[in-house]
Design a protein around this motif. Structure first.
Motif, mmCIF file in Angstrom:
data_model
loop_
_atom_site.group_PDB
_atom_site.id
_atom_site.type_symbol
_atom_site.label_atom_id
_atom_site.label_comp_id
_atom_site.label_asym_id
_atom_site.label_seq_id
_atom_site.Cartn_x
_atom_site.Cartn_y
_atom_site.Cartn_z
ATOM 1 N N TYR A 1 0.844 -1.186 0.000
ATOM 2 C CA TYR A 1 0.000 0.000 0.000
ATOM 3 C C TYR A 1 0.890 1.251 0.000
ATOM 4 O O TYR A 1 2.040 1.217 0.442
ATOM 5 C CB TYR A 1 -0.916 0.023 1.228
ATOM 6 C CG TYR A 1 -1.909 -1.109 1.265
ATOM 7 C CD1 TYR A 1 -1.566 -2.336 1.836
ATOM 8 C CD2 TYR A 1 -3.176 -0.971 0.721
ATOM 9 C CE1 TYR A 1 -2.467 -3.376 1.859
ATOM 10 C CE2 TYR A 1 -4.086 -2.009 0.749
ATOM 11 C CZ TYR A 1 -3.723 -3.218 1.317
ATOM 12 O OH TYR A 1 -4.609 -4.242 1.344
ATOM 13 N N VAL A 2 0.338 2.336 -0.489
ATOM 14 C CA VAL A 2 1.045 3.626 -0.503
ATOM 15 C C VAL A 2 0.071 4.704 -0.043
ATOM 16 O O VAL A 2 -1.154 4.560 -0.135
ATOM 17 C CB VAL A 2 1.577 3.961 -1.911
ATOM 18 C CG1 VAL A 2 2.668 3.004 -2.311
ATOM 19 C CG2 VAL A 2 0.444 3.955 -2.949
ATOM 20 N N LEU A 3 0.647 5.805 0.460
ATOM 21 C CA LEU A 3 -0.139 6.973 0.848
ATOM 22 C C LEU A 3 -0.117 7.966 -0.303
ATOM 23 O O LEU A 3 0.951 8.274 -0.843
ATOM 24 C CB LEU A 3 0.448 7.595 2.116
ATOM 25 C CG LEU A 3 -0.384 8.714 2.741
ATOM 26 C CD1 LEU A 3 -1.675 8.147 3.306
ATOM 27 C CD2 LEU A 3 0.404 9.417 3.839
ATOM 28 N N CYS A 4 -1.278 8.448 -0.696
ATOM 29 C CA CYS A 4 -1.395 9.346 -1.843
ATOM 30 C C CYS A 4 -1.919 10.707 -1.401
ATOM 31 O O CYS A 4 -2.833 10.789 -0.564
ATOM 32 C CB CYS A 4 -2.329 8.748 -2.903
ATOM 33 S SG CYS A 4 -1.699 7.221 -3.629
ATOM 34 N N ASP A 5 -1.348 11.749 -1.971
ATOM 35 C CA ASP A 5 -1.807 13.121 -1.791
ATOM 36 C C ASP A 5 -2.773 13.398 -2.942
ATOM 37 O O ASP A 5 -2.359 13.550 -4.096
ATOM 38 C CB ASP A 5 -0.605 14.064 -1.812
ATOM 39 C CG ASP A 5 -1.024 15.499 -1.536
ATOM 40 O OD1 ASP A 5 -0.167 16.401 -1.660
ATOM 41 O OD2 ASP A 5 -2.207 15.737 -1.210
ATOM 42 N N VAL A 6 -4.070 13.468 -2.643
ATOM 43 C CA VAL A 6 -5.114 13.517 -3.671
ATOM 44 C C VAL A 6 -5.753 14.905 -3.669
ATOM 45 O O VAL A 6 -6.134 15.422 -2.610
ATOM 46 C CB VAL A 6 -6.186 12.442 -3.420
ATOM 47 C CG1 VAL A 6 -7.218 12.463 -4.547
ATOM 48 C CG2 VAL A 6 -5.533 11.070 -3.340
ATOM 49 N N ILE A 7 -5.841 15.495 -4.844
ATOM 50 C CA ILE A 7 -6.485 16.800 -5.027
ATOM 51 C C ILE A 7 -7.784 16.576 -5.787
ATOM 52 O O ILE A 7 -7.819 15.867 -6.802
ATOM 53 C CB ILE A 7 -5.579 17.769 -5.801
ATOM 54 C CG1 ILE A 7 -4.242 17.927 -5.083
ATOM 55 C CG2 ILE A 7 -6.263 19.120 -5.952
ATOM 56 C CD1 ILE A 7 -4.360 18.472 -3.686
ATOM 57 N N GLY A 8 -8.846 17.175 -5.298
ATOM 58 C CA GLY A 8 -10.135 17.030 -5.949
ATOM 59 C C GLY A 8 -11.115 18.030 -5.396
ATOM 60 O O GLY A 8 -10.751 19.041 -4.794
ATOM 61 N N ARG A 9 -12.379 17.757 -5.584
ATOM 62 C CA ARG A 9 -13.416 18.649 -5.088
ATOM 63 C C ARG A 9 -14.667 17.842 -4.801
ATOM 64 O O ARG A 9 -14.831 16.733 -5.304
ATOM 65 C CB ARG A 9 -13.711 19.758 -6.099
ATOM 66 C CG ARG A 9 -14.314 19.261 -7.401
ATOM 67 C CD ARG A 9 -14.676 20.417 -8.328
ATOM 68 N NE ARG A 9 -13.488 21.093 -8.824
ATOM 69 C CZ ARG A 9 -13.541 22.224 -9.525
ATOM 70 N NH1 ARG A 9 -14.713 22.797 -9.783
ATOM 71 N NH2 ARG A 9 -12.429 22.773 -9.970
ATOM 72 N N LEU A 10 -15.537 18.417 -3.978
ATOM 73 C CA LEU A 10 -16.809 17.797 -3.655
ATOM 74 C C LEU A 10 -17.851 18.267 -4.652
ATOM 75 O O LEU A 10 -18.127 19.463 -4.763
ATOM 76 C CB LEU A 10 -17.231 18.140 -2.226
ATOM 77 C CG LEU A 10 -16.360 17.559 -1.114
ATOM 78 C CD1 LEU A 10 -16.800 18.076 0.237
ATOM 79 C CD2 LEU A 10 -16.423 16.045 -1.146
ATOM 80 N N GLY A 11 -18.429 17.305 -5.371
ATOM 81 C CA GLY A 11 -19.429 17.650 -6.358
ATOM 82 C C GLY A 11 -20.824 17.639 -5.770
ATOM 83 O O GLY A 11 -21.044 17.894 -4.584
#
Length: 919
Positions: free
Chosen positions: A163-173
């Motif tokens: 497993y890896v830790l990811c820095d995720v960029i997004g938005r709430l739709g």
């Protein structure tokens, strides 16, 4: 001192103590039900949700409560009903419910009101889960946080490398649904909190930290790489096609000019062969060397003018093979875009190898591959084919021999037989490369060109009347079965007998329900038949369905098997409950119980189905994926089909787990009820004869009889050794707690705590432990009997030694006793007389020593039920050692033959009479 009312309460508690069975599986996370809290209850996690298949309605649960994949807990070992309690956990909630607590809407993983707590989202590793909170500091590395998150998701820390830790960029739709815009893998040594403080996402976007499988991240990266490099590699792939066509289609100029070959319109963009062979060859070269669209259109126009049947679709897609040179005809390929129909042997030596999308013309020149294939299991240089003229003194008798040789241990078959050395090819032979490519070698110049191929033999009839191929042994489906032919590849893994011969149970789909009912009911649990017959035969049914029927039929089979096993187990449990005497209504405290001899016949069906369910659960969990070969190897299966099949497998495993838990619980329930009546004899019996010889008194002998009968039952029904030892662990746990509490009660009022009484109890306990040591469970028993053994040792200590001892020395020597238990025994040891001053508790332990609630042992700290993960009787590739199981297979084959000989019911009429369950 305990009052009479207190004593009655203690007796009832020991007789009906609530114990919940936890179930954990080291290798299968879905079997882990939750964490044990301080009060003995089970707290489940909201992340442990279960994806139900559409087929779940086919399973009927006899109990009132529905089976759940997680959050299931047996309410009590000593309750007769099967009702289960489900504890809900409100630990995790949706982002929408907690958005009002977040100070910075761009940082979804942090909350200023809860500093030091980092939310790690993990919906990818646990469907339906939102996030888990872990403690973090500015010095916490990503690798450390991954390990903590795995523990919070009830997974093993040892799997952190996956497993890896990811820095995720997004938005709430809309409806607060998260939409990912981009992500980056955080390095193992990077500090997420420091990264978060130094860099903020763009306005309107939010960040959150996710834990993802490394394989999933690599797959996403590979897809993006393919998209970016598609334009760069387009020309390289075109050059590869030109080289491949030049090597396999065209002939050098010195060959006979009247050679002609027709190709399909879909492959070379030509409608038909030109009337002039030279001009046709020239147009082929034009198509390859001038790939522009307009030039291709001109070539097509020229060809159309020179043929009279260009508009005939049949002619457009017909292929005329060469008649002057040998070639390989493609029977099965891997890529419709890159594979050709005919591969011409224009030279004396040709090398088959893998076509890599990232390779260039220089790479191909270096590895010297003449025919490029695209399957992933093809080696860069897979095999070579060469043509030699056989040596002969007479020129007229010269003939050409074609030889094929695998390179670098490649997977190569000749007429279905693996090839390890150089082998001669005859015209009509089948050549298999890897798992995907199958060619037919044709030599129109050979004298035997028109003869029947050597591999084309007549079919044979199996023992059960099934028509099978004489070369490979696979069954030839009838007209009714052709409609249900599988969409997945047949597995090479099979059940085997002691000689290594594959075992199979072939049947028609219309007979499946009758077959399953016969298998479930043909073995009497109390008879002499092999006890694992149902599991063995049902595994053979699973094996046949996986390789012969559609996945929808396979899913139905798994759910049907689980439902039948659960139903028959439920009926056997109700039969046992009917023969167990009830509490006498006039005196609820008086209980009439079965003796162990009367109880064992009722426990035999429970042990029977517990043993078979353990084997079935393991087979579905570990062996079914080998049968289906889903994943990259089974790319022809739709993702929805694979997902539905996995869900059905999970559903079936959930039911079988429930069967194992319930049969285990009921066995413990009835055995401990019977054991409870025999335990007081160990405290009252005198093991010493008048001559001073040590012998086994009746009080101990009754306990040993129960344990011996239990051991014989588990061995006779081949219950897995790990499950058997855990059942004894429950009996040891109950025996220790019951005897210890009885010993505490006996001492209330004085007179029982004497040195002579302690010596007798010590001798009786040693007799019991000696027998347990003899069956190989001595270490397990010592752990559970430690508290009782310590209390008995205190009583067996000479009085003179006790009078000289101090509180601190006694606490050190008998450390297993808590202050309240030690104080109680010392106070009741010499009733009517003041206790020695040295026995007084220290000021620090004065208050705990007076807590009467701590004197008795609790029945809540029971051991968990852990499912085994190795040493099973039925496994693919492992020989079946019990030859009696093969006789059961012969019986069921005779039953199937009788079904076939009787008037068959047409499939349509069969579905009208017995419609399958709706999924």
């Amino acid at each position: 001192m305990f009052s009479d009312e207190r004593s009655n309460t203690i007796s009832k508690q020991a007789l009906n103590f609530p114990v919940g069975l936890l179930i954990n599986s080291p290798k299968r996370r879905l079997a882990k039900l939750g964490r044990k809290t301080s009060n003995g209850s089970v707290q489940s996690s909201s992340s442990d949700t279960t994806t139900r298949s559409n087929e779940s309605t086919g399973v009927r649960q006899p109990a009132k409560n529905k089976i759940r994949r997680h959050n299931n807990r047996l309410s009590t070992v000593f309750s007769r009903g099967p009702h289960l309690k489900d504890n809900q956990s409100d630990e995790d909630s949706t982002v929408a419910d907690r958005m009002h607590l977040t100070d910075d809407p761009s940082e979804l993983s942090m909350q200023i009101s809860a500093p030091g707590v980092l939310k790690i989202f993990g919906s990818e590793i646990s469907t339906g889960a939102n996030y888990k909170s872990v403690l973090a500091t500015s010095h916490s590395s990503a690798q450390e946080l991954v390990k903590e998150a795995l523990e919070r998701y009830s997974l093993d820390k040892a799997e952190a490398g996956a497993y890896v830790l990811c820095d995720v960029i997004g938005r709430l739709g809309e409806e607060h649904q998260w939409k990912t815009e981009c992500f980056r893998v955080v390095g193992d040594n990077e500090k997420p909190l420091m990264l978060q403080s130094l860099w903020k996402p763009k306005e309107g976007f939010s960040r959150r930290f996710e834990i993802q499988r490394k394989s999933s991240v690599e797959e996403k990266a590979a897809k993006e790489k393919d998209t970016v490099t598609a334009g760069i590699n387009a020309q390289a792939r075109k050059l590869q096609k030109i080289r491949s066509r030049g090597a396999s289609v065209f002939i050098e100029g010195d060959l006979n000019s009247n050679f002609s070959l027709w190709r399909s319109l879909s492959e070379v963009n030509l409608s038909v062969k030109s009337k002039d062979p030279q001009k046709n060859g020239k147009s082929l070269l034009l198509e390859d060397l001038e790939p522009e669209v307009d030039k291709e259109g001109q070539c097509l126009g020229i060809e159309k003018e020179e043929t009279e049947s260009s508009d005939d679709n049949t002619t457009q897609y017909s292929i005329h093979p060469p008649f002057e040179l040998p070639y390989f005809l493609l029977l099965q390929g891997y890529s419709y875009r890159q594979d050709f129909v005919i591969y011409l042997m224009s030279g004396l030596t040709h090398v088959f190898g893998r076509c890599s999308e990232n390779s260039t013309g220089e790479d191909e020149e270096r590895i010297k591959v003449d025919i490029l294939l695209s399957a992933p299991d093809i080696l860069p240089r897979h095999c070579s084919v060469r043509r030699l003229e056989s040596s002969s003194h007479c020129e007229a008798t010269k003939k050409t021999v074609t030889l094929v040789k695998p390179l670098h241990g490649a997977n190569l078959t000749h007429n279905g037989i693996p090839v390890k050395e150089e082998t001669q090819l005859q015209t009509g032979d089948l050549l298999g490369l890897g798992d995907f490519y199958l060619f037919m070698y044709k030599d129109p110049t050979a004298p035997s060109a028109g003869q029947r191929p050597s591999w084309l033999t007549s079919p044979m009839t199996d023992l059960d009347g099934t028509v099978a191929c004489k070369m490979c042994g696979s069954s030839l489906l009838g007209e009714a079965d052709r409609k249900t032919k599988p969409s997945h590849r047949k597995s090479v893994h099979r059940l085997k007998d002691s000689n290594g011969t594959d075992l199979s149970l072939t049947y028609d789909s219309i007979h499946e329900d009758q077959l399953l009912n016969k298998v479930i009911n043909m073995t009497d649990p109390k008879g002499d038949e092999p006890k694992l017959s149902p599991a063995f035969l049902l595994c053979l049914c699973i094996q046949h369905s996986a390789g012969s029927f559609e996945l929808s039929d396979f899913r139905r089979l798994l759910l049907r098997i689980a439902s039948l096993v659960q139903t028959v187990m439920w009926e056997k449990t109700k039969e046992l409950a009917r023969i167990q005497p009830e509490i006498v209504k006039q005196d609820p405290d008086k209980l009439s119980l079965l003796s162990i001899k009367e109880l064992i016949p009722g426990l035999q069906p429970l042990a029977f189905w517990m043993s078979n369910s353990i084997e079935l659960l393991h087979f579905i969990q570990q062996e079914v994926p080998k049968l289906l070969l889903w994943g990259e190897e089974g790319g022809e299966i739709e993702d929805s089909q694979v997902s539905a099949t996995r869900s059905a497998s999970e559903e079936a495993m959930t039911v079988l787990e429930e069967v194992i838990m319930f049969t285990f619980q009921q066995s413990v329930y009835y055995l401990t009820k019977t054991l409870y009546t025999a335990l007081p004899g160990l405290l009252d019996s005198n093991p010493f004869s008048e001559s001073g010889q040590l012998c086994v008194p009746d009080g101990v002998n009754h306990i040993l009889e129960i344990l011996k009968e239990t051991l014989q039952l588990l061995n006779q029904y081949e219950v897995h050794s790990e499950i058997a030892s855990q059942l004894f662990a429950y009996l040891f746990f109950f025996t220790n707690a019951s005897l210890f509490n009885a010993l505490m009660e006996r001492g209330s009022g004085g007179g029982f705590y004497q040195w002579s009484q302690g010596v007798q109890i010590r001798a009786n306990l040693d007799l019991l432990l000696d027998w347990i040591q003899g069956i190989g469970l001595g270490d397990l028993a010592l752990d559970f009997f430690h508290k009782l053994s310590t209390a008995v040792n205190l009583l067996a200590t000479p009085k003179q030694n006790l009078l000289q001892a101090s509180w601190l020395s006694l606490r050190s020597e008998f450390a297993s006793l808590n202050p309240a238990q030690l104080h109680h025994m010392l106070r009741e040891y010499n009733p009517g007389r003041p206790c020695p001053a040295g026995w007084s508790p220290t000021p620090e332990e004065a208050e705990p020593a007076m807590r009467m609630a701590d004197v008795l042992e609790s029945f809540d700290n029971h051991p968990p039920l852990i499912l085994p993960c190795s040493s099973f009787h039925i496994e693919l590739g492992r020989p079946i050692q019990d030859l009696r199981l093969l006789s059961q297979l012969s019986r069921i084959r005779e039953f199937l033959c009788s079904l076939k000989q009787s008037s068959p019911v047409p499939s349509q009429q069969y579905e009208e009479l017995w419609p399958p369950p709706r999924f």
